[in-house]
Design a protein around this motif. Structure first.
Motif, PDB file in Angstrom:
ATOM      1  N   ASP A   1       3.317 -18.840 -11.110  1.00  0.00           N
ATOM      2  CA  ASP A   1       2.052 -18.798 -10.259  1.00  0.00           C
ATOM      3  C   ASP A   1       1.587 -18.085  -9.072  1.00  0.00           C
ATOM      4  OD1 ASP A   1       0.956 -21.801 -11.352  1.00  0.00           O
ATOM      5  OD2 ASP A   1       3.095 -21.969 -11.051  1.00  0.00           O
TER       6      ASP A   1
ATOM      7  N   ARG B   1       1.124 -24.921 -11.179  1.00  0.00           N
ATOM      8  CA  ARG B   1       1.933 -25.668 -10.575  1.00  0.00           C
ATOM      9  C   ARG B   1       1.582 -26.490  -9.301  1.00  0.00           C
ATOM     10  NH1 ARG B   1       7.393 -25.941 -11.146  1.00  0.00           N
ATOM     11  NH2 ARG B   1       8.542 -26.939  -9.197  1.00  0.00           N
ATOM     12  N   GLU B   2       1.919 -27.851  -9.193  1.00  0.00           N
ATOM     13  CA  GLU B   2       1.389 -28.372  -8.209  1.00  0.00           C
ATOM     14  C   GLU B   2       2.513 -28.121  -6.937  1.00  0.00           C
ATOM     15  OE1 GLU B   2       1.274 -33.059  -6.736  1.00  0.00           O
ATOM     16  OE2 GLU B   2       1.658 -32.718  -9.030  1.00  0.00           O
TER      17      GLU B   2
ATOM     18  N   ASP C   1       5.337 -22.973  -2.114  1.00  0.00           N
ATOM     19  CA  ASP C   1       3.900 -22.603  -1.899  1.00  0.00           C
ATOM     20  C   ASP C   1       3.513 -21.437  -2.409  1.00  0.00           C
ATOM     21  OD1 ASP C   1       1.315 -22.576  -1.064  1.00  0.00           O
ATOM     22  OD2 ASP C   1       1.930 -23.139   1.092  1.00  0.00           O
TER      23      ASP C   1
END
Length: 658
Positions: free
Chosen positions: A347, A505-506, A579
């Motif tokens: 990500d 992705r969370e 993050d």
């Protein structure tokens, strides 16, 4: 080849457009002017200025004596007009090496009610008269608490108790250096200077000549005899002795009564060489403070560099080494146990929100940062001395327009990288780059210009100059940015080292808001420049000359390093907590220094510019500060983003995940 020829044509147009406007004054290192004894020296006047209002006004907006031949503007360049300078001829006239006393200038008409009120207002607002001889502003020396204070210009008048008094008699002192043919090589530093120094006057080059190396003024308030001046013409000798005592005032301003002006001039030989004549103006105290600022910045850089080294050498290298030593089976097992930045591998290169805006801001940031570095470098080398008025601003505009090529190139190449090589829409991105920052600047400056127009200030940009600026913008800056965008579209995009997953992705819940950390990161870059910022603000708003561009260049380079380090460290911290939205955060991690600079500007307005009066002056100050802060945010944010992009690309190019 066609693009290259177009580029040369546009570059030629830039030179013609700017330097055609910039022929008003010499550059440092050009020829001195030799005057023969008896040659006329014409004094010029600049705009009236005040640190109380920050709004310049024309010299002849007040009831002063006007020259016999009428008021004429001197040649002005683009920078002078933007800075609010309006240099005009004056009735003051000297003869080289000819001392004169009690020279009558003129008696004005009886003051009307409006002129009387305006004079009182200008005295209350502490306006200074700026006179210039041979490109040297007049210096006034005053003694206070045992210290000699140096000022440029002199006050219009002074208020004593309830009365207003005008300084109507000026005592000029012209410092000259004798020019001798045998001494030319030593004065100029070259053996063939005798052939190139121009001479003035009918006496020829064999006659002794002098160069102006200093210009001082002492203003006085003197009450002339009303009957004595009735029969006098301009430049006649006043029949009585005029005692110029700056400590006393006598010429009170009264409605329906005229004002009388006079002057005296004396010439003094000094052993000041012509190349050193600006030294008196450029003396800036506090060299130790500048060095302290630089040492302070170096400490911050060393601290951050240590953190960066720890990240690279201990954390990243250790993890990668451990990972590469395992066999495939162990790697597969480790994939399930991965933690931190390795989890966001699918990500980390996902396109950010508002990618076009990010590309535009980075492109404009490259343009602004490049302009600042090149301009300050040239200024540090002495090519943009205050001796040549307006060249600093003119140079900034010139370099900004030329660097539109770099802005377009970087923005479009980043755009193609984000979209994996797709160059569709590069023209739109280039257009936005060319119009984003200049458009915001245009809105801010136009708004402030209406305030200046309403106040009849010379600081207002004339309508003709507005047209010139718009033509420079759309005929030079925009095409150059499109050329840069074209090259960016043709250049290969940067390949991502890892594939991006289709489903994002969370991001796990954070213990603290990430934006709080981003805003706090700006304190470190601010710590490297806040001392130098004080000197810059004093120069802009307190009428002082800023000339320590060498220090400024060092501080700017240190600021770039700190911004890169801060953004890099913060990006790594975000990736470690899984993050992956680092794009915008890396930009604002270093760009947030602009917030602290704006807060410092507000603090400076409240505590240092206490005399700044009126809502118009405060609005002008805050408007110009906002413009400056926006430029700083784009430049520093770009440094942070590009350094973080390089770091993330380097980090994940070493990862080999199946």
């Amino acid at each position: 080849m066609d693009s290259f020829h177009k580029l040369k044509i546009w570059a030629l147009l830039v030179f013609l457009a700017i330097f055609q406007l910039g022929h008003g004054f010499y550059l440092p290192g050009s020829y001195p002017h030799k005057y023969a004894v008896g040659d006329y020296l014409n004094v010029k006047v600049n705009s009236l200025t005040s640190i109380d209002t920050e709004m310049p006004f024309s010299y002849y907006s007040l009831p002063f004596c006007q020259p016999k031949e009428g008021i004429k503007d001197s040649a002005e360049n683009l920078g002078e007009l933007l800075m609010g300078d309006r240099i005009e001829n004056s009735p003051y006239r000297f003869k080289m090496y000819t001392n004169e006393t009690e020279v009558f200038l003129c008696q004005t008409k009886p003051l009307s009610g409006e002129e009387f009120k305006l004079l009182k207002k200008r005295i209350d607002e502490m306006y200074q008269v700026n006179v210039i001889l041979d490109n040297l502003p007049a210096i006034r020396y005053t003694k206070k608490d045992g210290f000699m204070m140096r000022w440029t210009g002199y006050p219009v008048g002074v208020k004593v108790q309830n009365g207003y008094y005008i300084f109507n008699h000026l005592k000029f002192t012209v410092l000259v250096h004798k020019y001798e043919e045998t001494n030319v090589a030593r004065v100029m530093g070259t053996g063939d200077a005798a052939e190139v120094i121009p001479t003035v006057g009918s006496a020829g080059s064999d006659a002794p000549g002098y160069m102006v190396v200093g210009f001082e003024v002492v203003p006085c308030s003197f009450q002339h005899n009303a009957d004595s001046v009735k029969k006098l013409n301009m430049y006649d000798k006043y029949p009585a002795r005029i005692n110029c005592d700056p400590g006393t005032v006598a010429m009170a301003i009264k409605e329906n009564e005229p004002l009388t002006f006079s002057y005296e001039v004396s010439f003094v030989e000094r052993d000041i060489k012509w190349p050193s004549r600006w030294d008196a103006y450029l003396k800036m105290e506090g060299a130790k403070v500048h060095w302290f600022s630089i040492l302070n910045s170096l400490m911050v850089i060393t601290f951050l560099a240590g953190i960066v080294l720890v990240i690279f050498l201990r954390t990243v290298r250790r993890d990668l080494t451990r990972y590469e030593e395992l066999d495939k089976e162990a790697q597969a097992q480790m994939n399930e146990e991965l933690s931190g930045w390795k989890l966001v591998v699918g990500d980390v290169f996902r396109a950010p929100t508002n990618p076009a805006l990010l590309c535009v801001m980075v492109g404009d940031g490259v343009q602004i940062l490049g302009m600042a570095l090149v301009t300050i470098l040239f200024a540090a080398l002495g090519f943009m001395s205050p001796a040549s008025r307006g060249t600093l601003v003119t140079g900034m505009l010139f370099f900004y327009m030329i660097l539109g090529i770099a802005a377009g190139y970087v923005a479009v190449r980043l755009w193609r990288t984000i979209f994996c090589g797709n160059h569709k829409g590069w023209v739109g991105v280039s257009w936005k780059v060319a119009c984003f920052f200049p458009g915001i600047a245009f809105v801010i400056l136009t708004t402030l210009n209406f305030l200046l127009w309403g106040s009849h200030s010379t600081g207002a940009i004339p309508f003709s100059l507005f047209v010139v600026l718009i033509l420079l913008w759309f005929c030079i800056s925009v095409p150059l940015t499109l050329v840069g965008g074209y090259f960016g579209a043709k250049a290969p995009h940067i390949e991502y080292p890892v594939r991006t997953n289709q489903i994002p992705r969370e991001i796990p819940p954070q213990k603290y808001p990430s934006w709080l950390l981003v805003l706090g990161a700006g304190t470190l870059p601010f710590g490297t420049l806040f001392i130098e910022l004080f000197f810059i603000m004093s120069s802009l708003w307190m009428g002082r000359v800023y000339y320590v561009f060498g220090f400024l260049l060092i501080v700017l380079l240190l600021l770039v390093v700190v911004c890169a380090e801060v953004s890099l460290v913060l990006t790594y911290m975000h990736l470690c907590v899984e993050d992956w939205r680092w794009w915008w955060k890396s930009f604002f991690a270093s760009g947030s220094v602009a917030i602290y600079i704006f807060l410092y500007s507000v603090n400076y307005l409240i505590f240092d510019l206490k005399s700044l009066s009126g809502p118009v002056s405060a609005t002008l100050y805050l408007g110009y500060s906002l413009f400056m802060v926006l430029a700083i945010m784009l430049a520093t944010g770009t440094v942070g983003f590009l350094s973080s992009f390089w770091f993330v690309h380097y980090l994940f190019s070493s990862v080999k995940l199946d």
